[in-house]
Design a protein around this motif. Structure first.
Motif, PDB file in Angstrom:
ATOM      1  N   MET A   1       0.849  -1.183   0.000  1.00 42.64           N
ATOM      2  CA  MET A   1       0.000   0.000   0.000  1.00 42.64           C
ATOM      3  C   MET A   1       0.888   1.237   0.000  1.00 42.64           C
ATOM      4  N   PRO A   2       0.663   2.187  -0.906  1.00 41.15           N
ATOM      5  CA  PRO A   2       1.475   3.402  -0.922  1.00 41.15           C
ATOM      6  C   PRO A   2       1.479   4.062   0.441  1.00 41.15           C
ATOM      7  N   SER A   3       2.574   4.736   0.767  1.00 45.54           N
ATOM      8  CA  SER A   3       2.799   5.230   2.122  1.00 45.54           C
ATOM      9  C   SER A   3       1.690   6.154   2.614  1.00 45.54           C
ATOM     10  N   LEU A   4       1.087   6.945   1.741  1.00 38.55           N
ATOM     11  CA  LEU A   4       0.032   7.860   2.167  1.00 38.55           C
ATOM     12  C   LEU A   4      -1.326   7.180   2.204  1.00 38.55           C
ATOM     13  N   LYS A   5      -1.541   6.231   1.342  1.00 41.97           N
ATOM     14  CA  LYS A   5      -2.842   5.567   1.259  1.00 41.97           C
ATOM     15  C   LYS A   5      -3.180   4.812   2.541  1.00 41.97           C
ATOM     16  N   LYS A   6      -2.161   4.330   3.242  1.00 46.85           N
ATOM     17  CA  LYS A   6      -2.420   3.579   4.461  1.00 46.85           C
ATOM     18  C   LYS A   6      -3.164   4.410   5.499  1.00 46.85           C
ATOM     19  N   TYR A   7      -2.997   5.744   5.459  1.00 48.79           N
ATOM     20  CA  TYR A   7      -3.645   6.596   6.452  1.00 48.79           C
ATOM     21  C   TYR A   7      -5.160   6.641   6.260  1.00 48.79           C
ATOM     22  N   LEU A   8      -5.635   6.183   5.120  1.00 48.74           N
ATOM     23  CA  LEU A   8      -7.073   6.076   4.918  1.00 48.74           C
ATOM     24  C   LEU A   8      -7.680   5.000   5.812  1.00 48.74           C
ATOM     25  N   LEU A   9      -6.827   4.144   6.376  1.00 48.60           N
ATOM     26  CA  LEU A   9      -7.288   3.119   7.302  1.00 48.60           C
ATOM     27  C   LEU A   9      -7.624   3.676   8.684  1.00 48.60           C
ATOM     28  N   LEU A  10      -7.131   4.855   9.000  1.00 49.09           N
ATOM     29  CA  LEU A  10      -7.227   5.370  10.358  1.00 49.09           C
ATOM     30  C   LEU A  10      -8.651   5.399  10.920  1.00 49.09           C
ATOM     31  N   PRO A  11      -9.652   5.902  10.189  1.00 51.51           N
ATOM     32  CA  PRO A  11     -10.998   5.930  10.777  1.00 51.51           C
ATOM     33  C   PRO A  11     -11.506   4.544  11.175  1.00 51.51           C
ATOM     34  N   SER A  12     -11.245   3.539  10.330  1.00 49.66           N
ATOM     35  CA  SER A  12     -11.681   2.181  10.661  1.00 49.66           C
ATOM     36  C   SER A  12     -10.942   1.635  11.869  1.00 49.66           C
ATOM     37  N   ILE A  13      -9.637   1.889  11.934  1.00 52.02           N
ATOM     38  CA  ILE A  13      -8.832   1.378  13.049  1.00 52.02           C
ATOM     39  C   ILE A  13      -9.253   2.039  14.356  1.00 52.02           C
ATOM     40  N   ILE A  14      -9.484   3.336  14.334  1.00 52.17           N
ATOM     41  CA  ILE A  14      -9.915   4.043  15.539  1.00 52.17           C
ATOM     42  C   ILE A  14     -11.263   3.522  16.006  1.00 52.17           C
ATOM     43  N   ARG A  15     -12.167   3.309  15.064  1.00 52.13           N
ATOM     44  CA  ARG A  15     -13.507   2.808  15.422  1.00 52.13           C
ATOM     45  C   ARG A  15     -13.423   1.408  16.017  1.00 52.13           C
ATOM     46  N   LEU A  16     -12.651   0.529  15.395  1.00 55.42           N
ATOM     47  CA  LEU A  16     -12.544  -0.851  15.882  1.00 55.42           C
ATOM     48  C   LEU A  16     -11.845  -0.914  17.238  1.00 55.42           C
ATOM     49  N   SER A  17     -10.741  -0.199  17.365  1.00 61.79           N
ATOM     50  CA  SER A  17      -9.959  -0.288  18.601  1.00 61.79           C
ATOM     51  C   SER A  17     -10.668   0.351  19.786  1.00 61.79           C
ATOM     52  N   SER A  18     -11.635   1.232  19.534  1.00 60.32           N
ATOM     53  CA  SER A  18     -12.376   1.858  20.635  1.00 60.32           C
ATOM     54  C   SER A  18     -13.251   0.843  21.367  1.00 60.32           C
ATOM     55  N   ARG A  19     -13.457  -0.336  20.788  1.00 63.02           N
ATOM     56  CA  ARG A  19     -14.300  -1.361  21.415  1.00 63.02           C
ATOM     57  C   ARG A  19     -13.540  -2.235  22.407  1.00 63.02           C
ATOM     58  N   LYS A 209      -3.505  -3.421  22.281  1.00 60.70           N
ATOM     59  CA  LYS A 209      -2.665  -3.015  21.158  1.00 60.70           C
ATOM     60  C   LYS A 209      -1.295  -3.676  21.250  1.00 60.70           C
ATOM     61  N   PRO A 210      -0.832  -4.330  20.192  1.00 62.72           N
ATOM     62  CA  PRO A 210       0.489  -4.970  20.234  1.00 62.72           C
ATOM     63  C   PRO A 210       1.609  -3.953  20.122  1.00 62.72           C
ATOM     64  N   GLY A 211       2.792  -4.363  20.559  1.00 63.01           N
ATOM     65  CA  GLY A 211       3.974  -3.517  20.428  1.00 63.01           C
ATOM     66  C   GLY A 211       5.145  -4.323  19.914  1.00 63.01           C
ATOM     67  N   HIS A 212       6.312  -3.716  19.885  1.00 62.27           N
ATOM     68  CA  HIS A 212       7.531  -4.422  19.491  1.00 62.27           C
ATOM     69  C   HIS A 212       8.064  -5.206  20.694  1.00 62.27           C
ATOM     70  N   PHE A 213       8.744  -6.310  20.411  1.00 57.30           N
ATOM     71  CA  PHE A 213       9.469  -7.000  21.475  1.00 57.30           C
ATOM     72  C   PHE A 213      10.727  -7.604  20.871  1.00 57.30           C
ATOM     73  N   GLY A 214      11.835  -6.945  21.152  1.00 58.08           N
ATOM     74  CA  GLY A 214      13.130  -7.392  20.680  1.00 58.08           C
ATOM     75  C   GLY A 214      14.129  -7.403  21.832  1.00 58.08           C
ATOM     76  N   PRO A 215      15.420  -7.338  21.543  1.00 53.83           N
ATOM     77  CA  PRO A 215      16.437  -7.425  22.597  1.00 53.83           C
ATOM     78  C   PRO A 215      16.295  -6.379  23.694  1.00 53.83           C
ATOM     79  N   LEU A 216      15.982  -5.130  23.337  1.00 57.98           N
ATOM     80  CA  LEU A 216      15.864  -4.088  24.361  1.00 57.98           C
ATOM     81  C   LEU A 216      14.680  -4.354  25.281  1.00 57.98           C
ATOM     82  N   GLU A 217      13.545  -4.763  24.704  1.00 58.41           N
ATOM     83  CA  GLU A 217      12.365  -5.048  25.514  1.00 58.41           C
ATOM     84  C   GLU A 217      12.590  -6.286  26.381  1.00 58.41           C
TER      85      GLU A 217
END
Length: 262
Positions: A1-19, A209-217
């Protein structure tokens, strides 16, 4: 997905994650209550429905873990990895915070008498001591748990594993370590402004919400005073197939094998 197009996902992600419920254990129980199918073609984001990923860990498991000790699968979910581990250790115990996950794991465990499942929150004080009093020294397998915990819960879980491994056990952990941002991550897993695959949608709307987990974590959770790292490195985690390619999604991950110091 082009770098700017991914931001069109934001409304859906905000709505879903609010649950997502604020209480972590409530969230996990609600998530498992919405799962209709596991395995290949199922609803569980991290379930590819085969043993390919486990087979990639097997050489490291065999060279670092004591084959004579039982193994505890922390955050076992529906028990797919617990059942695979049972083929290499005398007993396998799957533990999970969600009673619904444990019930499903028991239902799917039809012919393995050396496997047992129970509900347990391993971030609660003395949870490790409770298991150790029953099982003695154990190996511990953890896949995809630390990266969805906050720093305090990560430290609490690691502290509980210390009495559980005792002198002879080891911890084998595998965690998601995707280094992009959240939108990069869900885009990689097949989300677009037009649609979000069901396994991904269930996770976004139901889980912390998931995060990173590598050597520092890992170092922040498993301090050098208590633990020694026997080996660590990059791995690939197989997730559910969420595109039309007919293959599991592959997520960058991190593994480490730890032993109690002294």
């Amino acid at each position: 997905m082009p770098s700017l197009k991914k931001y069109l996902l934001l409304p859906s992600i905000i709505r879903l994650s609010s649950r997502v419920p604020r209480n972590r254990n409530t969230a996990w129980e609600g998530y498992w209550g919405r799962i209709q199918k596991t395995g290949s073609g199922g609803d569980v984001l991290w379930d590819a429905g085969n043993d390919h990923e486990f087979a990639s860990y097997l050489p490291a498991l065999q060279r670092t873990l004591n084959p004579d000790l039982p193994v505890v699968d922390v955050g076992c979910g529906h028990g797919s990895f617990t059942r695979l581990l049972a083929g290499h250790f005398p007993r396998a115990f799957g533990v999970d915070v969600a009673p619904g996950a444990v019930a499903r794991a028991r239902d799917q465990n039809t012919d393995l008498p050396s496997v047992e499942f129970r509900t347990l929150d391993c971030t609660v004080a003395s949870a490790g001591e409770l298991l150790a009093s029953e099982l003695g020294d154990c190996n511990v397998f953890v896949r995809g748990v630390f990266h969805v915990l906050d720093p305090g819960a990560r430290t609490a879980l690691a502290a509980n594993l210390l009495p559980l491994v005792g002198r002879r056990g080891r911890v084998f952990l595998v965690e998601t370590n995707f280094r992009g941002n959240a939108l990069d991550y869900i885009s990689r897993l097949g989300a677009s402004p037009r649609s979000i695959p069901r396994p991904l949608k269930l996770a976004i709307s139901g889980l912390p919400k998931p995060g990173h987990f590598g050597p520092l974590e890992r170092l922040a959770a498993f301090d050098d005073d208590g633990w020694t790292v026997l080996e660590d490195g990059a791995v690939t985690i197989d997730a559910a197939d969420m595109t039309t390619k007919g293959q599991p999604e592959q997520i960058p991950g991190y593994y480490a094998v730890l032993a109690p110091r002294g």
